[in-house]
Design a protein around this motif. Structure first.
Motif, mmCIF file in Angstrom:
data_model
loop_
_atom_site.group_PDB
_atom_site.id
_atom_site.type_symbol
_atom_site.label_atom_id
_atom_site.label_comp_id
_atom_site.label_asym_id
_atom_site.label_seq_id
_atom_site.Cartn_x
_atom_site.Cartn_y
_atom_site.Cartn_z
ATOM 1 N N TYR A 89 -30.762 -34.657 -12.470
ATOM 2 C CA TYR A 89 -31.244 -33.387 -12.349
ATOM 3 C C TYR A 89 -30.674 -31.837 -13.218
ATOM 4 C CZ TYR A 89 -26.545 -31.468 -11.524
ATOM 5 O OH TYR A 89 -24.959 -31.083 -12.033
ATOM 6 N N GLY A 90 -31.897 -31.306 -13.987
ATOM 7 C CA GLY A 90 -31.607 -30.554 -14.981
ATOM 8 C C GLY A 90 -32.712 -29.168 -15.206
ATOM 9 N N ASN A 91 -32.390 -28.458 -16.135
ATOM 10 C CA ASN A 91 -33.894 -27.581 -15.903
ATOM 11 C C ASN A 91 -34.483 -28.197 -17.186
ATOM 12 O OD1 ASN A 91 -32.089 -25.368 -14.797
ATOM 13 N ND2 ASN A 91 -30.893 -25.262 -16.059
ATOM 14 N N ASN A 92 -35.475 -27.283 -16.589
ATOM 15 C CA ASN A 92 -37.034 -27.903 -17.686
ATOM 16 C C ASN A 92 -36.656 -27.442 -19.447
ATOM 17 O OD1 ASN A 92 -37.977 -29.637 -15.745
ATOM 18 N ND2 ASN A 92 -39.442 -27.972 -15.115
ATOM 19 N N LEU A 93 -36.607 -26.088 -19.222
ATOM 20 C CA LEU A 93 -36.108 -25.365 -20.077
ATOM 21 C C LEU A 93 -35.076 -25.260 -20.548
ATOM 22 C CD1 LEU A 93 -39.966 -23.650 -19.719
ATOM 23 C CD2 LEU A 93 -38.544 -25.597 -21.881
ATOM 24 N N PRO A 94 -34.403 -24.461 -21.502
ATOM 25 C CA PRO A 94 -32.800 -23.772 -21.728
ATOM 26 C C PRO A 94 -32.936 -22.664 -21.129
ATOM 27 C CG PRO A 94 -33.807 -23.895 -23.619
ATOM 28 C CD PRO A 94 -35.085 -24.546 -22.712
ATOM 29 N N GLN A 95 -32.365 -21.949 -20.419
ATOM 30 C CA GLN A 95 -31.957 -20.611 -19.711
ATOM 31 C C GLN A 95 -31.676 -19.468 -20.464
ATOM 32 O OE1 GLN A 95 -28.866 -20.785 -16.971
ATOM 33 N NE2 GLN A 95 -30.390 -21.720 -15.025
ATOM 34 N N ASN A 96 -31.137 -19.751 -21.517
ATOM 35 C CA ASN A 96 -31.263 -18.587 -22.895
ATOM 36 C C ASN A 96 -32.036 -18.911 -24.115
ATOM 37 O OD1 ASN A 96 -28.702 -17.236 -21.697
ATOM 38 N ND2 ASN A 96 -27.346 -19.596 -21.683
ATOM 39 N N GLY A 97 -32.988 -20.035 -23.556
ATOM 40 C CA GLY A 97 -33.869 -20.317 -24.823
ATOM 41 C C GLY A 97 -33.258 -21.447 -25.784
ATOM 42 N N PHE A 98 -34.532 -21.893 -26.014
ATOM 43 C CA PHE A 98 -34.301 -22.681 -27.327
ATOM 44 C C PHE A 98 -33.919 -21.185 -28.370
ATOM 45 C CE2 PHE A 98 -37.610 -24.562 -25.670
ATOM 46 C CZ PHE A 98 -37.058 -26.184 -25.693
ATOM 47 N N ILE A 99 -32.627 -22.649 -29.342
ATOM 48 C CA ILE A 99 -32.175 -22.015 -31.336
ATOM 49 C C ILE A 99 -32.503 -22.857 -32.291
ATOM 50 C CG2 ILE A 99 -30.058 -20.536 -30.335
ATOM 51 C CD1 ILE A 99 -28.597 -22.753 -30.962
ATOM 52 N N PRO A 100 -32.976 -22.075 -33.179
ATOM 53 C CA PRO A 100 -33.737 -23.087 -34.549
ATOM 54 C C PRO A 100 -32.637 -24.384 -35.162
ATOM 55 C CG PRO A 100 -33.214 -20.562 -35.497
ATOM 56 C CD PRO A 100 -32.621 -21.096 -34.038
ATOM 57 N N GLY A 101 -31.208 -23.679 -34.643
ATOM 58 C CA GLY A 101 -30.808 -25.032 -35.289
ATOM 59 C C GLY A 101 -30.655 -24.550 -36.929
ATOM 60 N N ASN A 102 -30.220 -25.948 -37.972
ATOM 61 C CA ASN A 102 -30.066 -25.408 -39.064
ATOM 62 C C ASN A 102 -31.015 -25.306 -40.283
ATOM 63 O OD1 ASN A 102 -29.455 -26.041 -42.246
ATOM 64 N ND2 ASN A 102 -28.377 -27.558 -41.543
ATOM 65 N N LEU A 103 -31.665 -24.431 -41.040
ATOM 66 C CA LEU A 103 -32.058 -23.713 -41.424
ATOM 67 C C LEU A 103 -32.643 -24.126 -43.231
ATOM 68 C CD1 LEU A 103 -32.980 -20.167 -39.332
ATOM 69 C CD2 LEU A 103 -34.146 -22.239 -38.847
ATOM 70 N N SER A 104 -31.794 -25.045 -43.063
ATOM 71 C CA SER A 104 -31.443 -25.120 -44.637
ATOM 72 C C SER A 104 -32.645 -26.062 -45.434
ATOM 73 C CB SER A 104 -30.442 -26.082 -45.148
ATOM 74 O OG SER A 104 -30.441 -27.565 -44.174
ATOM 75 N N TYR A 105 -33.613 -26.246 -44.488
ATOM 76 C CA TYR A 105 -34.806 -27.005 -44.798
ATOM 77 C C TYR A 105 -35.558 -25.987 -45.558
ATOM 78 C CZ TYR A 105 -32.541 -31.162 -43.117
ATOM 79 O OH TYR A 105 -31.977 -32.870 -42.738
ATOM 80 N N THR A 106 -36.025 -24.564 -44.286
ATOM 81 C CA THR A 106 -36.658 -23.448 -44.378
ATOM 82 C C THR A 106 -36.222 -23.047 -45.487
ATOM 83 O OG1 THR A 106 -37.316 -24.008 -42.619
ATOM 84 C CG2 THR A 106 -37.931 -22.065 -43.608
ATOM 85 N N PRO A 107 -37.146 -22.747 -46.737
ATOM 86 C CA PRO A 107 -36.588 -21.828 -47.663
ATOM 87 C C PRO A 107 -37.000 -20.670 -47.739
ATOM 88 C CG PRO A 107 -38.838 -23.213 -48.084
ATOM 89 C CD PRO A 107 -38.878 -23.664 -47.011
ATOM 90 N N PRO A 108 -36.440 -19.371 -48.767
ATOM 91 C CA PRO A 108 -36.730 -17.896 -47.907
ATOM 92 C C PRO A 108 -38.188 -17.414 -48.100
ATOM 93 C CG PRO A 108 -35.655 -18.332 -49.415
ATOM 94 C CD PRO A 108 -35.761 -19.287 -48.819
#
Length: 546
Positions: free
Chosen positions: A312-331
């Motif tokens: 059993y499990g949730n289709n989507l996270p109850q607390n929403g998704f988080i982006p994780g490591n953003l080091s690949y994304t320049p400011p």
């Protein structure tokens, strides 16, 4: 261009009517595994597969994604579902609310017309559907779980699951990971671990980070699971096995979409069986190819039998998704660049193979950290006439280009490359642009660019500039510093810049040599309005996310 008619064969449409509701051990993966058995690998060729019926309302968005993903294995031109509520929920959860609302407003267009005709109709009652295992060596050799043990014995296969692998592109959603974690928790509570090797490939950095936050990763590791990088990995053969002898016959179970000979580990005698993540997990816990979690018990740490309860499990996270490591994304660029270190001046031909070599490096395709070790390793340094050797001006030591790039990045020093004519010619290798961004290079100044690579740089948020006077290439050297730019802020703000034209505009680079002498380089950009948005957001993908 050739003055001949445009021809495109109109595909026929296979309608798959879904009724009922999945239950127990059955998952969306079993829909397409079952269908592959009916259609074979050729049955969908020249057809669109369109799913309809009341059963679709019971499926998650990512479950439908799994089904469509594997439609390629039956030869389908494409696969599609009508727009339903679970799609709206997923789009909202992944930061694409406006897309969901636009789709909802036009939902009457995003479904089949009343009384739509299908060239062939296949009915699947989800309530009666049984878990399936497909293979080995072809994705359409479908066997219901209840009959699989009999097939194993009939073929004389060794009753052992050597390795189980879940995830990759086909089955790596939050729902998949949450459901397999529900099985792993039961194993942890009973004090047992996986008897087979057990590898997990999250489908994205977002999934990896979210399941780590929500605890699924820890539970999977407790049963002996190893979480791999968010990359293709063993699914496409990026897997060096050390658990068997060469050409040793063995069985692996995966939730991937393809299972041809040699594909996963280069071993022609490895039998790859395709099934759901849930069955991969259960059968890995047992270590037996004949194990059926619906009828067969496992043995706990005390030697007692117990039955795995259905996942059993949730289709989507109850607390929403988080982006994780953003080091690949320049400011986002706030305005002008300052203190850009000229790390390297390239002399002569510098193709995408010079920038990101192929050959043995392709085993790291998709693993950006590892493949970045080949960055510019074929480039000739104009200042020392050496290939892949550059001086770190801060340490005074020579090193490989990627090494010095990482050292500059660690010091917070953005760096650039000055290049010769037709920089980036050759194959349209996106890694050649992506690696530059990853290692901290926001700008490349060239005598001229190959067209496709110039666009790839723009897509990755790297600003490609050309010398207004190609002879100015002679002036610049490694160790120079671009103290400031003039015109980038206008570009970012959408203001008319100096000498702008519809084809681009002018950027001035104020440069200082190591001895303190200063000079100005006039450079040109070819950024369109859309490409400026990519630059502002850090990449075309970031811009698409809104």
């Amino acid at each position: 261009m050739a003055n001949i008619p445009w021809e495109l064969k109109a595909p026929e449409v296979i309608g798959v009517k879904l009724t009922g509701k999945l239950n127990g051990w059955t998952s969306p993966k079993d829909v397409i595994l079952h269908l592959a058995g009916k259609l074979t690998v050729r049955g969908g060729t020249g057809h669109i597969i369109e799913y309809f019926g009341p059963g679709i309302e019971t499926l998650s968005c990512t479950g439908m994604g799994t089904i469509c993903n594997m439609g390629a294995e039956v030869g389908a031109t494409t696969s599609l579902f009508p727009f339903v509520n679970s799609m709206s929920s997923y789009l909202h959860a992944t930061g694409r609310g406006p897309v969901a609302e636009a789709a909802r407003q036009h939902a009457h267009f995003l479904k089949a017309d009343e009384g739509a005709h299908y060239d062939k109709v296949i009915e699947v009652n989800l309530s009666d559907l049984e878990p399936h295992i497909n293979g080995p060596f072809t994705p359409d050799l479908a066997t219901p779980l209840s009959k699989f043990a009999e097939v194993v014995k009939k073929n004389g296969w060794k009753d052992e699951v050597k390795v189980g692998l879940i995830g990759s592109c086909t089955n790596s959603s939050y729902e998949d990971m949450d459901r397999v974690t529900s099985l792993a928790k039961q194993a942890v509570e009973k004090g047992i671990k996986s008897k087979a090797g057990f590898f997990i490939t999250p489908g994205s950095e977002q999934i990896r980070a979210t399941i780590e936050r929500d605890g699924q990763t820890g539970v999977l590791e407790q049963v002996g699971g190893v979480v791999l990088a968010n990359a293709c990995g063993p699914c496409i053969g990026q897997w060096t096995r050390d658990d068997l002898n060469d050409k040793e016959e063995n069985a692996i179970l995966t939730s991937f979409n393809r299972n041809f000979k040699n594909r996963n580990d280069g071993n022609a005698t490895t039998m790859n069986f395709l099934t759901s993540p849930e069955l991969v997990t259960a059968m890995s816990l047992s270590g037996k190819l004949t194990f059926n979690p619906l009828t067969d018990p496992l043995i706990d740490a005390s030697g007692n039998e117990f039955m795995l309860q259905p996942p059993y499990g949730n289709n989507l996270p109850q607390n929403g998704f988080i982006p994780g490591n953003l080091s690949y994304t320049p400011p986002n660029p706030p305005g002008e660049f300052e203190d850009l270190q000229v790390m390297l001046k390239v002399k002569g031909k510098c193709t995408t193979d010079h920038i990101s070599a192929a050959g043995p490096w392709l085993k790291y395709k998709g693993h950006l950290e590892n493949i970045a070790h080949n960055t510019l390793n074929g480039a000739l340094n104009a200042d020392n006439e050496k290939v892949n050797v550059v001086r770190n001006v801060f340490s005074g030591k020579d090193g490989a280009i990627h090494e010095v790039g990482r050292e500059y990045q660690a010091l917070g020093k953005p760096w650039i490359v000055v290049t010769d004519h037709n920089y980036g010619e050759g194959s349209a290798r996106e890694h050649a642009a992506l690696q530059m961004r990853y290692l901290g290079c926001p700008l490349i100044l060239a005598r001229s660019f190959a067209r496709i690579h110039q666009t790839n740089l723009k897509k990755q948020g790297v600003l490609p500039l050309t010398f207004a006077d190609p002879a100015d290439w002679e002036k610049m050297h490694g160790g120079d510093v671009i103290e400031s730019t003039e015109g980038v802020a206008d570009l970012v703000a959408g203001r008319p810049g100096k000498n702008d034209t519809p084809e681009g505009g002018e950027i001035l680079l104020n440069v200082r040599r190591p001895d303190g002498e200063r000079y100005v380089i006039k450079a040109l950009h070819t950024m369109s309005k859309d490409q400026v948005e990519w630059f502002k957001k850090g990449s075309a993908l970031n811009a698409a996310r809104g």
